[in-house]
Design a protein around this motif. Structure first.
Motif, PDB file in Angstrom:
ATOM      1  N   MET A  73      -0.966   2.247  -4.670  1.00 35.37           N
ATOM      2  CA  MET A  73      -2.240   3.230  -4.621  1.00 35.37           C
ATOM      3  C   MET A  73      -2.755   3.459  -6.047  1.00 35.37           C
ATOM      4  SD  MET A  73      -1.695   5.355  -1.239  1.00 35.37           S
ATOM      5  CE  MET A  73      -3.424   5.766  -1.099  1.00 35.37           C
ATOM      6  N   HIS A  94       0.901  -1.163   0.141  1.00 35.74           N
ATOM      7  CA  HIS A  94       0.010  -0.058   0.043  1.00 35.74           C
ATOM      8  C   HIS A  94       0.908   1.290  -0.119  1.00 35.74           C
ATOM      9  CE1 HIS A  94      -3.844   2.107   0.128  1.00 35.74           C
ATOM     10  NE2 HIS A  94      -3.240   2.758   1.164  1.00 35.74           N
ATOM     11  N   THR A  95       1.689   1.496  -0.951  1.00 39.48           N
ATOM     12  CA  THR A  95       2.681   2.332  -1.431  1.00 39.48           C
ATOM     13  C   THR A  95       2.137   3.327  -2.264  1.00 39.48           C
ATOM     14  OG1 THR A  95       3.385   1.152  -2.966  1.00 39.48           O
ATOM     15  CG2 THR A  95       4.600   1.162  -0.891  1.00 39.48           C
ATOM     16  N   ARG A 117      -0.016  -2.819   4.505  1.00 32.24           N
ATOM     17  CA  ARG A 117       0.555  -1.788   5.107  1.00 32.24           C
ATOM     18  C   ARG A 117       2.064  -1.652   5.235  1.00 32.24           C
ATOM     19  NH1 ARG A 117      -2.041   1.407  10.217  1.00 32.24           N
ATOM     20  NH2 ARG A 117      -3.266   1.913   8.757  1.00 32.24           N
ATOM     21  N   THR A 162      -7.592  -7.931   8.151  1.00 36.24           N
ATOM     22  CA  THR A 162      -8.093  -6.928   9.121  1.00 36.24           C
ATOM     23  C   THR A 162      -7.246  -5.646   8.668  1.00 36.24           C
ATOM     24  OG1 THR A 162      -7.596  -8.982  10.733  1.00 36.24           O
ATOM     25  CG2 THR A 162      -7.301  -6.476  11.534  1.00 36.24           C
ATOM     26  N   ARG A 163      -8.038  -4.628   8.744  1.00 36.48           N
ATOM     27  CA  ARG A 163      -7.451  -3.260   8.649  1.00 36.48           C
ATOM     28  C   ARG A 163      -7.409  -2.303   9.951  1.00 36.48           C
ATOM     29  NH1 ARG A 163      -9.937   0.001   5.754  1.00 36.48           N
ATOM     30  NH2 ARG A 163      -8.167   0.732   4.617  1.00 36.48           N
ATOM     31  N   SER A 164      -6.409  -1.507  10.170  1.00 38.30           N
ATOM     32  CA  SER A 164      -6.425  -0.567  11.102  1.00 38.30           C
ATOM     33  C   SER A 164      -6.959   0.889  10.620  1.00 38.30           C
ATOM     34  CB  SER A 164      -4.837  -0.496  11.581  1.00 38.30           C
ATOM     35  OG  SER A 164      -4.870   0.649  12.305  1.00 38.30           O
ATOM     36  N   PRO A 166      -5.994  -0.432  -7.455  1.00 38.15           N
ATOM     37  CA  PRO A 166      -7.304  -0.473  -7.993  1.00 38.15           C
ATOM     38  C   PRO A 166      -7.861  -0.241  -9.337  1.00 38.15           C
ATOM     39  CG  PRO A 166      -6.394   1.502  -6.269  1.00 38.15           C
ATOM     40  CD  PRO A 166      -5.353   0.989  -6.872  1.00 38.15           C
ATOM     41  N   TYR A 187     -12.800  -7.793   7.582  1.00 40.14           N
ATOM     42  CA  TYR A 187     -13.372  -7.849   6.563  1.00 40.14           C
ATOM     43  C   TYR A 187     -13.405  -9.055   5.663  1.00 40.14           C
ATOM     44  CZ  TYR A 187     -13.513  -2.644   6.960  1.00 40.14           C
ATOM     45  OH  TYR A 187     -13.611  -1.439   7.697  1.00 40.14           O
ATOM     46  N   PRO A 246     -12.341  -7.992  -6.666  1.00 37.17           N
ATOM     47  CA  PRO A 246     -12.570  -7.428  -5.146  1.00 37.17           C
ATOM     48  C   PRO A 246     -11.072  -6.990  -4.833  1.00 37.17           C
ATOM     49  CG  PRO A 246     -13.589  -9.534  -5.035  1.00 37.17           C
ATOM     50  CD  PRO A 246     -12.509  -9.547  -6.350  1.00 37.17           C
ATOM     51  N   ILE A 247     -11.248  -5.677  -3.875  1.00 36.07           N
ATOM     52  CA  ILE A 247      -9.885  -5.363  -3.543  1.00 36.07           C
ATOM     53  C   ILE A 247      -9.973  -4.952  -2.129  1.00 36.07           C
ATOM     54  CG2 ILE A 247     -10.403  -3.065  -4.765  1.00 36.07           C
ATOM     55  CD1 ILE A 247      -7.264  -2.454  -4.677  1.00 36.07           C
ATOM     56  N   ALA A 248      -9.109  -5.031  -1.524  1.00 32.10           N
ATOM     57  CA  ALA A 248      -8.962  -4.425   0.092  1.00 32.10           C
ATOM     58  C   ALA A 248      -7.487  -3.871   0.039  1.00 32.10           C
ATOM     59  CB  ALA A 248      -8.984  -5.746   1.122  1.00 32.10           C
ATOM     60  N   THR A 249      -7.477  -2.609   0.821  1.00 30.53           N
ATOM     61  CA  THR A 249      -6.287  -2.094   0.849  1.00 30.53           C
ATOM     62  C   THR A 249      -5.678  -2.007   2.113  1.00 30.53           C
ATOM     63  OG1 THR A 249      -7.735   0.067   0.792  1.00 30.53           O
ATOM     64  CG2 THR A 249      -6.953  -0.908  -1.404  1.00 30.53           C
ATOM     65  N   ASP A 250      -4.591  -1.439   2.302  1.00 31.54           N
ATOM     66  CA  ASP A 250      -3.993  -1.175   3.393  1.00 31.54           C
ATOM     67  C   ASP A 250      -4.216  -1.868   4.583  1.00 31.54           C
ATOM     68  OD1 ASP A 250      -2.448   0.752   5.119  1.00 31.54           O
ATOM     69  OD2 ASP A 250      -4.261   1.937   5.818  1.00 31.54           O
TER      70      ASP A 250
END
Lengths: 318, 255
Positions: free
Chosen positions: A95, A90-91, A150, A125-127, A99, A137, A108-112
């Protein structure tokens, strides 16, 4: 089932995040396939293959250094190999690319993401909310999931050696990218101060409230024999120059003492200073994340602590 | 140049005590204050500066119930010409949100679309680029400098370690804006009052021809991070704590 790892490199060097992404991929216990694309990337493949079952190398001068080209090459490789998961950092680059790949391929995309688990389905898991809340999620059922991780959450030290094979493939890129043309890198301005060389850094953040208060911190830094540094918002507000910034978008520092004054401790900042021998934090929010990396903490208003500390140190030093 | 800026209202959690609702589906919001997302504020400022220099219009758009309109009014007071709100709850995932925003944007006339590079609540950093791809226009994420050329823009992207990279990008395009690109102007209460006459259009999802969208990402649960190792806290009055810290530093030989 395979896990793709997008290898990020810049000016002939592999980025740390590439090894972190390999580490995240290895934890999924599937075949790890690294995707290494760019111009003259052959030498880098040797270093990457150590930790992957396979490295797919696409060497094409049309790719380097264009994020749209990287995107289209990755699109084609995903279509061909159908990996279960694609992991990248997630640099800034991640970024720009991830996407786009998700929409190009309808995935489907999950970031950071800070953790990836397999709980029947892929769970991430995201913070969120300034690091004060964690959230799990699930991703919608799909052939492939795009995940960006991250920085600093997946340790490259946990990598095991795989020494797989290197496979060179023809570039799927047919033509030059014309709508988004890479012009060049702009190196950071070199000023008079190198905060990476300081033994003591007195660092300020948002808690300082006003530009007018900077001289207070300067005085403290001077009394301590240290150098003034800061977190990102202080540079964004134009209160201190970029060369003073600690964090992923600034400098990485390892002083003997890092005194964090009114810095909440966003992960981008922590990534740049967690290597300090001793970290002391002053913040009025007892739940500020900075206190989980500091050895000593004072919960108070920095604007009260700074003059008090300046006075006490003056007394000690005589 | 006609510019559309997507904005979002977020809770200010930086110094707040954040709790999770019993349902595990959201944080407790009753005691939090809400503001325009910091990155979006820079994006609005950038759009207005471009308009002031090159002419054209600035339209701000958002998705949410009526109580998010104050950030649109604020943006109008900064100098935007028109605002659009899509009347619905904040969608569960970025993919759904991107579908709605792209449905709004594609009906507008625009040369440039600006988003914040991320939002302070969920820090997904993904919505802008999803929208660009849905619209089929060129994008650049993490933009920290814009120079307008003829039919294209020279955009500087922030990389790690203080390095930037520059792209020449053909219009129409979408950029996600990084903080620090400009100095957002001050907005006064009287300015917001004056901007009340500026148009604020409210659309429903059905106006946009949007039915139900299946989310790509579903929240399972939110929870507080497990307590980790914490600093040794130095207590007492400010004077006492400062004295103790000074003596610790001396004891450790760092002074």
């Amino acid at each position: 089932m395979a896990v793709f790892v997008f290898i990020e490199h810049r000016e002939g060097k592999l980025m740390d995040i590439s090894f972190e992404a390999l580490s995240a991929a290895q934890k999924l216990n599937d075949e790890v396939i690294a995707v290494l694309s760019g111009e003259n990337v052959g030498d880098l493949a040797e270093k990457v293959v150590k930790y992957a079952d396979k490295v797919i190398v696409v060497d094409d001068p049309k790719i380097d250094t264009n994020n749209e080209a990287y995107t289209r090459v990755l699109d084609e490789l995903i279509k061909k190999e159908m990996p279960k998961v694609v992991i990248m950092g997630h640099t800034s680059m991640g970024m720009d690319i991830a996407p786009a790949v998700a929409i190009d391929l309808g995935l489907p995309i999950a970031t950071d993401v800070v953790k990836i688990s397999k709980d029947g389905n892929i769970k991430v898991t995201r913070s969120i909310h300034n690091g004060k809340v964690l959230a799990d999620y699930y991703l919608k059922d799909a052939e492939t999931y795009i995940i960006t991780i991250r920085t600093g959450e997946f340790s490259a030290e946990e990598l095991s050696e795989k020494n797989g094979k290197i496979e060179r493939v023809d570039s799927p890129l047919k033509e030059e990218i014309t709508n988004k043309k890479f012009v060049g890198f702009v190196q950071p301005e070199v000023g008079g101060v190198d905060i990476t060389q300081a033994d003591i850094l007195v660092s300020v953040g948002r808690g300082i409230k006003d530009k007018e208060n900077i001289p207070l911190v300067e005085e403290l830094a001077k009394i301590m024999g240290g150098v003034l540094s800061c977190s990102r918002p202080i540079v964004d507000y134009g209160w201190l120059p970029k060369e003073r910034q600690v964090g992923t978008s600034g400098k990485t520092v390892k002083p003997k003492l890092y005194l964090a004054l009114g810095i909440s401790g966003a992960f981008q900042h922590v990534a740049g200073m967690k290597g300090a021998n001793m970290i002391v934090a002053v913040n009025k929010d007892p739940k500020a994340p900075i206190f989980s990396v500091a050895q000593y903490g004072i919960v108070d208003d920095v604007l009260k602590v700074i003059p008090a500390l300046t006075q006490k140190i003056k007394e000690i030093k005589g | 140049m006609d510019i559309i800026v997507s904005v979002r209202k977020v809770p200010d959690t930086a110094e707040a005590d954040v709790m999770v609702e019993k349902s595990g589906k959201d944080i407790e919001k009753s005691r939090l204050t809400f503001t325009i997302n910091e990155w979006d504020n820079y994006a609005v400022e950038e759009a207005i500066q471009l308009k002031e220099k090159y002419g054209g219009t600035v339209t701000v758009i958002t998705v949410g119930p009526k109580d998010v309109e104050d950030i649109l009014r604020r943006s109008l007071a900064m100098g935007a010409d028109k605002a659009i709100r899509v009347d619905m709850e904040d969608p569960e995932d970025a993919y759904t949100l991107a579908n709605i925003l792209s449905a709004v944007i594609k009906n507008q006339k625009f040369d440039l679309v600006l988003f914040g590079a991320q939002s302070g609540d969920f820090n997904r950093g993904v919505t802008g680029v999803l929208v660009a791809r849905m619209l089929g226009i060129t994008h650049a994420a993490m933009v920290n400098g814009i120079e307008v050329l003829d039919g294209s823009i020279k955009a500087s992207r922030e990389l790690e370690g203080g390095l930037n990279e520059v792209y020449d990008i053909k219009l129409p395009a979408l950029f996600t804006i990084q903080t620090g690109i400009n100095e957002p102007r001050y907005v006064s209460i009287s300015g917001i009052r004056k901007a009340r006459k500026k148009p604020l259009e409210v659309l429903t999802p059905s106006d946009l021809g949007i039915g139900s969208i299946e989310p790509m990402v579903r929240l399972d649960k939110m929870y507080l991070p497990p307590p980790g190792k914490l600093a040794e806290f130095i207590g007492g009055s400010t004077e006492e704590a400062a004295a103790k810290l000074a003596s610790i530093l001396k004891g450790k030989g760092v002074l």
